[in-house]
Design an enzyme around this catalytic site. Structure first.
Site, PDB file in Angstrom:
ATOM      1  N   GLY A 365     -21.619  10.820  39.895  1.00  0.00           N
ATOM      2  CA  GLY A 365     -20.232  11.191  40.143  1.00  0.00           C
ATOM      3  C   GLY A 365     -19.698  12.044  39.026  1.00  0.00           C
ATOM      4  O   GLY A 365     -20.413  12.398  38.073  1.00  0.00           O
ATOM      5  N   GLY A 367     -15.952  12.783  36.663  1.00  0.00           N
ATOM      6  CA  GLY A 367     -14.595  12.380  36.298  1.00  0.00           C
ATOM      7  C   GLY A 367     -13.947  13.444  35.446  1.00  0.00           C
ATOM      8  O   GLY A 367     -14.420  14.573  35.323  1.00  0.00           O
ATOM      9  N   GLY A 368     -12.851  13.053  34.828  1.00  0.00           N
ATOM     10  CA  GLY A 368     -12.104  14.015  34.032  1.00  0.00           C
ATOM     11  C   GLY A 368     -12.817  14.440  32.768  1.00  0.00           C
ATOM     12  O   GLY A 368     -12.454  15.447  32.167  1.00  0.00           O
ATOM     13  N   PHE A 369     -13.830  13.668  32.335  1.00  0.00           N
ATOM     14  CA  PHE A 369     -14.495  13.979  31.076  1.00  0.00           C
ATOM     15  C   PHE A 369     -15.924  14.473  31.274  1.00  0.00           C
ATOM     16  O   PHE A 369     -16.668  14.582  30.325  1.00  0.00           O
ATOM     17  CB  PHE A 369     -14.501  12.744  30.169  1.00  0.00           C
ATOM     18  CG  PHE A 369     -13.127  12.379  29.676  1.00  0.00           C
ATOM     19  CD1 PHE A 369     -12.606  12.963  28.547  1.00  0.00           C
ATOM     20  CD2 PHE A 369     -12.355  11.469  30.371  1.00  0.00           C
ATOM     21  CE1 PHE A 369     -11.337  12.631  28.100  1.00  0.00           C
ATOM     22  CE2 PHE A 369     -11.097  11.133  29.932  1.00  0.00           C
ATOM     23  CZ  PHE A 369     -10.575  11.717  28.789  1.00  0.00           C
ATOM     24  N   GLY A 370     -16.344  14.742  32.491  1.00  0.00           N
ATOM     25  CA  GLY A 370     -17.676  15.279  32.700  1.00  0.00           C
ATOM     26  C   GLY A 370     -18.371  14.637  33.887  1.00  0.00           C
ATOM     27  O   GLY A 370     -17.741  13.996  34.732  1.00  0.00           O
ATOM     28  N   LYS A 394     -23.691  10.267  30.653  1.00  0.00           N
ATOM     29  CA  LYS A 394     -22.476  11.071  30.852  1.00  0.00           C
ATOM     30  C   LYS A 394     -22.623  12.375  30.082  1.00  0.00           C
ATOM     31  O   LYS A 394     -22.919  12.376  28.886  1.00  0.00           O
ATOM     32  CB  LYS A 394     -21.243  10.307  30.386  1.00  0.00           C
ATOM     33  CG  LYS A 394     -19.960  11.135  30.469  1.00  0.00           C
ATOM     34  CD  LYS A 394     -18.720  10.321  30.153  1.00  0.00           C
ATOM     35  CE  LYS A 394     -18.367   9.431  31.320  1.00  0.00           C
ATOM     36  NZ  LYS A 394     -17.047   8.789  31.158  1.00  0.00           N
ATOM     37  N   ASP A 501      -7.533   3.620  27.481  1.00  0.00           N
ATOM     38  CA  ASP A 501      -7.712   3.982  28.887  1.00  0.00           C
ATOM     39  C   ASP A 501      -8.179   2.775  29.695  1.00  0.00           C
ATOM     40  O   ASP A 501      -9.139   2.857  30.460  1.00  0.00           O
ATOM     41  CB  ASP A 501      -8.712   5.141  29.009  1.00  0.00           C
ATOM     42  CG  ASP A 501      -8.552   5.902  30.327  1.00  0.00           C
ATOM     43  OD1 ASP A 501      -7.505   5.729  30.990  1.00  0.00           O
ATOM     44  OD2 ASP A 501      -9.461   6.651  30.690  1.00  0.00           O
TER      45      ASP A 501
END
Length: 701
Positions: A365, A367-370, A394, A501
């Site tokens: 998947g 996300g906002g960070f990679g 990640k 977070d």
């Protein structure tokens, strides 16, 4: 010559003439057909119906196609052949026998596609196509019962679309080019099958015999160099041709070429119904044109081809070496001095192989960070012991070099943390402008996915069917695990770590469904007793404490606020901030988003706090635990940081070690206003009785 001799001669001639006429009349009455073309140069034009590229050469050979591309050639006997009796279910089938000599001449290394002996209801074959259909049928007609076509193919191309067995075979086709039976071209010498190459540019004789009584069709082939007809046929199969044959049918040949081409010839042809076909005189076969070649020119062409091939091979090898060297250099790690100071660094080459080159199929998947990839670390290759390890990798594209350095330093420190409720950071790697973080793999995805469905791992895993809703006991255990993980970060490790977070999407579930808090991409750490530094505001809407917009300083209290939002989210099955219901959104006014903490507080003010519990639980939950979770969510979500409990207090409440016995003042702040709305509540929690009561709720402050 005497008169007696002359009379005897006249009587003999007259007798043979009458006998011949009787035989001819008898044959004509029976409708039998018997003909022999020993070459076609003397065949009357009315005897053959030629179509497409078919023509008779001056030497007598019947050429169906030349060596041009995508040709179709047909050659049929102009007169029909009676193969089926009159009307009725018991109509007899006629027997027939045919023999012919074919010759396939190919220019170059390969050609196609072959030829076929055809029995059809007409000399025209509608819909016929070249290439794999041999000019007999076509894409629109292949396989239809209305074709009424029998064909024996001599195919020289392997067509997987037609389920061919090889590129040199003989097949029997009924209404379709998918052969009912096929065999590699060969003839039997005793019990041994001797291969026959159809594209040999040498004459090959074929015999096809059909017995109308038994329905047996025999096909035999052999080079003309074989003097006697082989006793054992190549193909012997039983066919019911009554539905296929009409009363009158036409016999002949069809051929086609494709991208590669051959010249297809018929040199002689014999045919008879209800009897054996007349033998062909192989010594009188017509010659076919052979491709002319100039030896000296051929040698030059071959030499030039070899030279060009060698040059191309050298160029290709040089390019391959350059690509290999570039790829090796790209995979190689170029370390900077500061990188050597931090542990848990993994080689980029190893992570590249673990994810199959960061292949799209391994993407879990984004996300906002990679992006997050599933990887398999080959432990045996690295250290010589232990099995392969499945990890989540990640891949983060960094901004400035200085920001990358600071982030790696913090991650290297966090990599030393070990707690059963934290996702373990196994290692990291910096490669160019990319930072790769290696975490333990969480097979059950994220808490967010289990609460709201969608991707199995929230934003960091690829889409999968929504899992079943979590039972209350699982939810309560997960909240306790996250609380213990945050307590470790805030008080029990060597530094104070502020996660920044905390949300359902970053709570991952292991194989045992135990909660592990992950994704430390925003985490900040400082010494115990030290003040946290200011930083840019970051986080997720609905989980961010209100003081962050004023102080820009993340503290343990801001994590507690986020955990309060998580408590309410898990208990209610609703996100911290949701769009207004469709009825309100479509009313024409500016409907506001539904803030979960306000809604839960409203349920409490109405004296019906349990109305906020997730309706999907269908009442299957512990009411005392549900009230505790909801009140803790409200306490942790207070606007003033100092009014929120610490994570140690939260853990004691959730574990039942400490009861909330004294009055607590709950203060709430609006999401869109600095005005504080206060209310106080006298809350009593009894660990023995498991009850909680609100003695008073009032507004104002």
């Amino acid at each position: 010559m005497t008169a007696r001799s002359s009379a005897r001669l006249q009587f003999t001639v007259l007798f043979h003439l009458v006998l011949y006429c009787c035989r001819s009349c008898s044959a004509g009455d029976a409708g039998d057909v018997d003909f022999l073309y020993q070459g076609f140069q003397h065949a009357p034009g009315s005897d053959l119906a030629l179509d497409g590229s078919a023509s008779v050469l001056h030497g007598g050979a019947l050429r169906l196609t030349n060596d041009s591309n995508r040709l179709v050639g047909h050659a049929f006997r102009s007169s029909p052949v009676r193969l089926l009796g009159g009307a009725g279910g018991g109509r007899p089938l006629a027997s027939f026998s045919t023999a012919f000599v074919l010759d396939i001449v190919t220019v170059g290394s390969g050609g196609g596609h072959g030829l076929a002996f055809v029995v059809a209801p007409s000399t025209a074959l509608p819909g016929a196509s070249p290439e794999i259909y041999l000019g007999v049928l076509g894409p629109s007609t292949n396989g239809k019962l209305s074709n009424h076509v029998l064909a024996v193919e001599f195919d020289t191309v392997l067509d997987l679309e037609m389920n061919d067995i090889n590129g040199n075979h003989v097949g029997v086709d009924v209404n379709s080019l998918f052969s009912k039976v096929s065999e590699p071209a060969a003839y039997y010498s005793g019990e041994k099958a001797v291969p026959v190459t159809l594209e040999s540019a040498q004459p090959i004789q074929a015999w096809i015999d059909f017995d109308g009584g038994s329905g047996v069709l025999n096909v035999t082939v052999a080079p003309v160099s074989v003097r006697d007809r082989p006793r054992r046929p190549l193909i012997s199969t039983r066919l019911d041709l009554r539905p296929v044959f009409r009363e009158d049918m036409y016999v002949g040949f069809s051929s086609s070429t494709g991208k590669l081409a051959s010249a297809h010839y018929i040199l002689a042809w014999s045919f008879q119904t209800n009897g054996p076909a007349q033998p062909i005189n192989l010594r009188r076969l017509p010659k076919v044109p052979r491709p002319s070649t100039a030896p000296s020119r051929l040698v030059i062409v071959k030499f030039a081809a070899v030279a060009c091939a060698g040059t191309l091979a050298l160029i290709a090898a040089a390019m391959a070496v350059v690509r290999w060297a570039r790829k090796r250099a790209a995979l190689a790690d170029k370390l900077e001095d500061w990188e050597l100071e931090h542990p848990h660094r993994l080689p980029y080459r190893e992570l590249y192989r673990a994810t199959k080159g960061f292949k799209q199929s391994e993407l879990l998947g984004a996300g906002g960070f990679g992006q997050v990839y599933k990887g398999v670390l080959r432990r045996r290759r690295r250290s010589g012991s232990g099995g392969d390890e499945v990890v989540a990798i990640k891949r983060i594209s960094a901004g400035t070099r200085q920001g990358m350095k600071e982030f790696v330093a913090e991650v290297a420190s966090l990599g030393r943390m070990r707690h059963r409720n934290l996702v373990e950071l196994r290692g990291w790697c910096k490669h160019g402008q990319d930072l790769l973080l290696v975490y333990e793999f969480m097979p059950n995805g994220s808490l967010d996915a289990h609460l709201f469905g969608g991707a199995a791992g929230g934003a960091d895993r690829k889409e999968a069917p929504a899992p079943a809703p979590l039972a209350w006991a699982q939810r309560f255990a997960i909240l306790g695990g996250v609380a213990r993980g945050l307590l470790y970060l805030h008080e029990e490790w060597e530094h104070v770590v502020v996660h920044r977070d905390v949300k359902a999407n970053n709570v991952l579930l292991g194989a045992d469904m135990a909660a592990r808090l992950g994704d430390f991409g925003l985490a900040r750490l400082h010494g115990h007793g030290a003040n946290p530094a200011t930083t840019r505001v970051a986080g997720t809407l609905g989980y961010m404490a209100p003081e962050l917009t004023v102080t820009s300083r993340a503290t343990t209290a801001t994590d507690v606020f986020s955990f309060g939002a998580l408590l309410l989210e898990v208990a209610c099955g609703r996100r911290p901030v949701e769009p207004p219901p469709p009825s309100e959104a479509g009313s024409g006014g500016a409907a506001e988003d539904v803030v979960l903490v306000r809604w839960v507080r409203g349920c409490g003010l109405d004296g019906d706090l349990l109305r906020a519990v997730d309706p999907r639980l269908e009442g299957c939950y512990d009411e005392a635990e549900a009230k505790l979770v909801l009140w803790l969510g409200l306490m942790c979500s207070q606007a003033r940081p100092e009014a929120r409990p610490s994570m140690r207090q939260v853990c004691r409440y959730l574990s039942g070690e400490e009861a909330i016995r004294e009055d607590a003042e709950l203060v709430f702040s609006g999401a869109d206003s600095a005005e504080f709305i206060g209310s106080s509540a006298s809350m009593t929690w009894s660990s023995s009785g498991g009850t909680m009561s609100a003695s008073s709720l009032h507004g104002g402050r």
